[in-house]
Design an enzyme around this catalytic site. Structure first.
Site, mmCIF file in Angstrom:
data_model
loop_
_atom_site.group_PDB
_atom_site.id
_atom_site.type_symbol
_atom_site.label_atom_id
_atom_site.label_comp_id
_atom_site.label_asym_id
_atom_site.label_seq_id
_atom_site.Cartn_x
_atom_site.Cartn_y
_atom_site.Cartn_z
ATOM 1 N N LYS A 90 0.843 -1.210 0.000
ATOM 2 C CA LYS A 90 0.000 0.000 0.000
ATOM 3 C C LYS A 90 0.869 1.247 0.000
ATOM 4 O O LYS A 90 0.606 2.207 -0.739
ATOM 5 C CB LYS A 90 -0.945 -0.020 1.213
ATOM 6 C CG LYS A 90 -2.072 -1.044 1.053
ATOM 7 C CD LYS A 90 -2.861 -1.283 2.323
ATOM 8 C CE LYS A 90 -3.823 -2.455 2.144
ATOM 9 N NZ LYS A 90 -4.502 -2.864 3.369
ATOM 10 N N GLN A 114 -4.730 -1.653 9.667
ATOM 11 C CA GLN A 114 -4.569 -2.985 9.070
ATOM 12 C C GLN A 114 -5.115 -4.066 10.013
ATOM 13 O O GLN A 114 -4.758 -4.114 11.190
ATOM 14 C CB GLN A 114 -3.082 -3.225 8.755
ATOM 15 C CG GLN A 114 -2.802 -4.520 8.032
ATOM 16 C CD GLN A 114 -3.411 -4.563 6.627
ATOM 17 O OE1 GLN A 114 -3.312 -3.615 5.861
ATOM 18 N NE2 GLN A 114 -4.056 -5.665 6.294
ATOM 19 N N ASP A 137 -11.114 2.766 3.972
ATOM 20 C CA ASP A 137 -11.367 1.324 3.858
ATOM 21 C C ASP A 137 -12.871 1.055 3.781
ATOM 22 O O ASP A 137 -13.285 -0.052 3.428
ATOM 23 C CB ASP A 137 -10.803 0.590 5.092
ATOM 24 C CG ASP A 137 -9.527 -0.176 4.772
ATOM 25 O OD1 ASP A 137 -9.282 -0.441 3.567
ATOM 26 O OD2 ASP A 137 -8.796 -0.515 5.712
#
Ligand code: NAD
Length: 294
Positions: free
Chosen positions: A52, A96, A119
């Site tokens: 990422k 994460q 997200d």
């Protein structure tokens, strides 16, 4: 059979994002900034976060990696999130997953400012998505929708069978595929579904997010089907330097003999996920510019 080439499409999307970044720079405006919070040293998570950060560099974004130790307390992680929520130089951030067992994942996701939730995991964004309102769509489902669109896969009036009801893939996919404009008839299946093969054999489109290598076989699908394989499982393999091979949820050999469209693993849904995370960050920056009338 046409391979849905996620690598190629994701590179196109990244190029489009780079062009938008160049325009922002030319206008003397701040470029998008994405932060990733990683707690602990889980091998797969380290790899994902690394990709990422690298992808941010590729499109000209600023990126920050906040790597906290495994023993970070829930309280200090919440403080960090509060700090990120209030950082005006930051457009979006991700936490994460999975988090270490002693941290309540739901509590953490709820603490993220929905405006920075690139997200799309916050219930506010999930609810807004379900109601066709402006939101952040979770990156993997967003990537699948984009791939279907760019390959012009017909969805209207088609029967889509989603396998798996996770909050990050299966459930949102079932909502998106039934939305106006996409217009699929959707069946959402899961571990308690009976006679799965009977259902999948009726599907025009199958989206499988299960985590069981090569689960979907040729005898479970009809001819002409479109199959989107979300699964990523590391299977031990001594012939590989890394000691494992990545397997999808689809038995590629037998399904490819019947499918019209199929995503490979790797190189299908995976690269799309990262590209759409970048896209969400760009959208966050654009929304911020609009709000502040910069
Ligand atoms: P999950 O692991 O949270 O849940 C799996 C789902 O499968 C559950 O809803 C369960 O009900 C269902 N299931 C289990 N056995 C079943 C059966 N026999 N028949 C029908 N349904 C069954 O799901 P997840 O987090 O969506 O992950 C699924 C897979 O997708 C994993 O391999 C994961 O690594 C991968 N994944 C890939 C990406 C990507 O970017 N490509 C993103 C997210 C997840």
């Amino acid at each position: 059979m046409i391979l849905l080439d996620g690598k190629k499409i994701s590179n196109q999307i990244k190029d489009e994002i780079s062009q938008e970044v160049t325009v922002l720079k030319q206008q003397g405006k701040r470029t998008p900034h994405l932060a990733a919070v990683l707690v602990g040293n889980d091998g797969a998570s380290l790899t994902y976060v690394g990709s990422k950060v690298k992808a941010c560099e590729r499109v000209g974004f600023t990126s920050s990696l906040i790597h906290l130790p495994e023993n970070t307390t829930e309280e200090s992680l919440l403080l960090k999130i509060d700090e990120l929520n209030n950082d005006d130089t930051l457009d979006g951030f991700i936490v994460q997953l999975p988090l270490p067992k002693h941290i309540d994942e739901q509590k953490i996701l709820l603490a993220v400012n929905p405006k920075k939730d690139v997200d799309g995991f916050h219930p506010e964004n999930f609810g807004r998505m379900a109601l066709d309102m402006e939101s952040y769509i979770p990156a993997t489902p967003f990537g699948i929708m984009e791939m279907l669109k760019r390959y012009r896969v017909e969805t209207s009036g088609k029967h889509t069978v989603v396998i798996g009801r996770s909050h990050i893939v299966g459930r949102p996919m079932s909502i998106l595929m039934s939305q106006k404009g996409i217009d699929s008839t959707v069946t959402l299946t899961h571990s308690r579904t009976k006679n799965l093969a009977e259902i999948t054999r009726q599907a025009d489109i199958i989206i499988i997010a299960l985590g069981k290598p090569e689960f979907l076989t040729g005898d479970m699908v009809k001819k002409g089907v479109t199959v989107i394989d979300v699964g990523i499982t590391r299977v031990p393999d001594n012939t590989k330097a890394k000691g494992y091979t990545i397997k999808g949820d689809v038995d590629f050999d037998s399904v490819s003999r019947k499918a019209d469209f199929l995503t490979p693993v790797p190189g299908g849904v995976g690269p799309m996920t990262i590209a759409m995370l970048l896209k969400n960050t760009l959208i966050a920056r654009q929304r911020q510019l609009k709000e502040n009338r910069e």
